[in-house]
Scaffold this motif. Structure first.
Motif, short mmCIF file in Angstrom:
data_model
loop_
_atom_site.label_atom_id
_atom_site.label_comp_id
_atom_site.label_asym_id
_atom_site.label_seq_id
_atom_site.Cartn_x
_atom_site.Cartn_y
_atom_site.Cartn_z
N GLU A 1 32.61 48.49 36.20
CA GLU A 1 31.62 49.54 36.18
C GLU A 1 32.15 50.90 36.84
N VAL A 2 32.93 50.68 37.92
CA VAL A 2 33.43 51.99 38.52
C VAL A 2 34.53 52.55 37.64
N ALA A 3 35.54 51.94 36.93
CA ALA A 3 36.64 52.27 36.36
C ALA A 3 35.77 52.88 35.13
N VAL A 4 35.05 52.55 34.40
CA VAL A 4 34.43 52.96 33.08
C VAL A 4 33.68 54.39 33.55
N ALA A 5 32.90 54.28 34.76
CA ALA A 5 32.21 55.52 35.33
C ALA A 5 33.09 56.67 35.17
N ASN A 6 34.09 56.45 35.91
CA ASN A 6 35.32 57.47 36.21
C ASN A 6 36.40 57.80 35.22
N HIS A 7 35.99 57.33 33.72
CA HIS A 7 37.03 57.50 32.90
C HIS A 7 38.49 57.27 33.05
N VAL A 8 38.72 56.08 33.71
CA VAL A 8 40.16 56.15 33.96
C VAL A 8 41.02 55.36 33.18
N GLN A 9 42.36 55.53 32.93
CA GLN A 9 43.17 54.93 32.15
C GLN A 9 44.04 53.92 32.62
N VAL A 10 44.11 53.66 34.00
CA VAL A 10 44.97 53.18 34.63
C VAL A 10 44.34 52.54 36.14
N VAL A 11 44.47 50.99 35.97
CA VAL A 11 43.78 50.55 37.31
C VAL A 11 44.62 49.78 37.99
N PHE A 12 44.70 49.99 39.24
CA PHE A 12 45.52 49.11 40.40
C PHE A 12 44.63 48.27 41.15
N ILE A 13 44.73 47.14 41.43
CA ILE A 13 43.91 46.40 42.30
C ILE A 13 44.83 45.88 43.36
N ASP A 14 44.43 46.22 44.67
CA ASP A 14 45.21 45.92 45.84
C ASP A 14 44.28 44.98 46.68
N ASN A 15 44.26 43.74 46.64
CA ASN A 15 45.18 42.78 45.97
C ASN A 15 44.37 41.67 45.09
N ILE A 16 44.83 40.80 44.59
CA ILE A 16 44.27 39.75 43.75
C ILE A 16 43.01 39.07 44.37
N THR A 17 43.57 38.61 45.95
CA THR A 17 42.44 37.84 46.56
C THR A 17 41.20 38.58 46.78
N ALA A 18 41.02 39.74 46.60
CA ALA A 18 39.57 40.38 46.56
C ALA A 18 38.92 40.08 45.64
N LEU A 19 39.32 39.59 44.42
CA LEU A 19 38.47 39.17 43.13
C LEU A 19 37.62 37.96 43.45
N GLY A 20 38.11 37.29 44.73
CA GLY A 20 37.19 36.22 45.01
C GLY A 20 37.22 34.96 44.45
N GLN A 21 38.36 34.64 43.70
CA GLN A 21 38.41 33.24 43.23
C GLN A 21 39.69 32.60 43.76
N SER A 22 39.60 31.16 43.81
CA SER A 22 40.74 30.44 44.45
C SER A 22 42.04 30.38 43.57
N LEU A 23 43.29 30.81 43.76
CA LEU A 23 44.25 31.05 42.93
C LEU A 23 44.82 29.68 42.93
N ASP A 24 44.60 28.83 44.18
CA ASP A 24 45.27 27.61 44.18
C ASP A 24 44.87 26.55 43.04
N ARG A 25 43.65 27.00 42.59
CA ARG A 25 42.94 26.10 41.23
C ARG A 25 43.60 26.69 40.03
N SER A 26 44.23 25.92 39.29
CA SER A 26 44.86 26.39 37.95
C SER A 26 43.53 26.97 37.26
N ALA A 27 42.53 26.29 37.09
CA ALA A 27 41.48 26.61 36.23
C ALA A 27 40.78 27.96 36.51
N ASP A 28 40.61 28.35 37.95
CA ASP A 28 40.28 29.57 38.46
C ASP A 28 41.31 30.68 38.14
#
Length: 313
Positions: free
Chosen positions: A129-156
């Protein structure tokens, strides 16, 4: 007579035009290749690190300067005309002030910080939502754990990477995501894709993976290695890693300065007794689960002969 009819019918099927269906676009292979040859050339937004339109992972041990490195790359991209959003879930404004003595970032470099009083229930949806609102072309996410899913589980991990790929294609974004690795993969073992959390599914669905590790030569040196490079030629492998020194520039801004290239081996340290015990315990654990020595070596980023030696000790 019936065979003649069958032959005629089969020939008609061979020559009929492809038909789309089931959510798939179908075309002849020759047409696909001809269209591929007409595509515009690949655009490196930061040489050997970020390609335009790719989904990339920058990974390394916590505390060695991934955020500094990523912000330096993002700054270069923004300075060269791309409108960029850096989703910062690591640094506070006070910490940023300590690292950057001068506010001289380009106006196309935007930073997003989570609203701690009104956090989003779906972080990835909030980023969209915020990236679209600001008309950006490149997005950096620091870091992946902030996205709230357990990366220890393959499905997630698979669901998360599929969602990022969907955003990349939907908005024609270039996406760069930071990820942590265990301590053993910084300075003691070669960087490899298996070091990342949720590595199996992540590896399948990313375009590029760039590892950064501490050098044993000097505490201010790091080396950078391409561990996956799907859409171009891999030029920074184990025999040709990029070397950087962490320092402040004339404006008081913390960053990395290129110090040429070297081999990964010369920047690796002989592990301490504790590190060796940790690796040996991990080797035995995986062996007890039935993994072959070859698979264990690939998983841990060590040689097969070392796996064999540790199992015999």
């Amino acid at each position: 007579m019936r065979e003649d009819i069958f032959d005629q019918s089969f020939k008609e099927y061979q020559e009929c035009d492809p038909v789309d269906g089931g959510g798939f676009h179908v075309e002849r292979m020759n047409q696909c290749i001809d269209e591929a040859h007409q595509l515009p050339p690949l655009v490196p937004l930061y040489p050997n690190i970020v390609l335009e339109g790719d989904l990339s992972i920058i990974f390394g041990q916590s505390g060695i300067g991934k955020t500094i490195f990523a912000m330096q790359i993002a700054r270069h991209i923004a300075e060269n005309g791309k409108r960029l959003l850096y989703v910062d879930c690591e640094m506070t404004p006070r910490q940023l002030g300590n690292r950057y003595g001068t506010a001289n970032f380009p106006p196309t470099f935007l930073r997003a910080e989570m609203d701690r009083e009104h956090p989003s229930e779906d972080v990835l949806k909030g980023i969209e939502e915020v990236a679209v609102a600001n008309h950006v072309q490149v997005v950096f996410i620091d870091n992946i754990t902030a996205l709230g899913q357990s990366l220890d589980r393959s499905a997630d991990a698979g669901t998360l990477m599929a969602s990022l790929n969907t955003l990349k294609k939907q908005y024609n974004w270039t996406l760069v995501v930071l990820n942590h690795v265990p301590k053993m993969f910084s300075g003691y073992q070669p960087l490899s894709l298996s070091a990342m959390q949720g590595s199996a599914k992540i590896n399948q669905l990313i375009d590029d993976a760039i590892g950064i590790a501490q050098s044993c030569i000097d505490s201010n040196l790091v080396y950078v290695k391409q561990c996956k490079w799907r859409n171009g030629e891999l030029t920074m492998g184990a025999d040709h890693v990029a070397v950087y020194e962490r320092c402040k520039d004339g404006y008081g801004n913390l960053g990395f300065v290129s110090r040429g290239f070297g081999t990964e081996q010369e920047h690796l340290s002989i592990e301490s007794g504790n590190e060796r015990e940790e690796i040996r315990a991990r080797v035995r654990e995986l062996s007890a689960k039935g993994m072959t020595q070859t698979a264990i070596a690939e998983q841990l980023g060590i040689s097969q002969s070392k796996v064999s030696r540790l199992l015999k000790e």
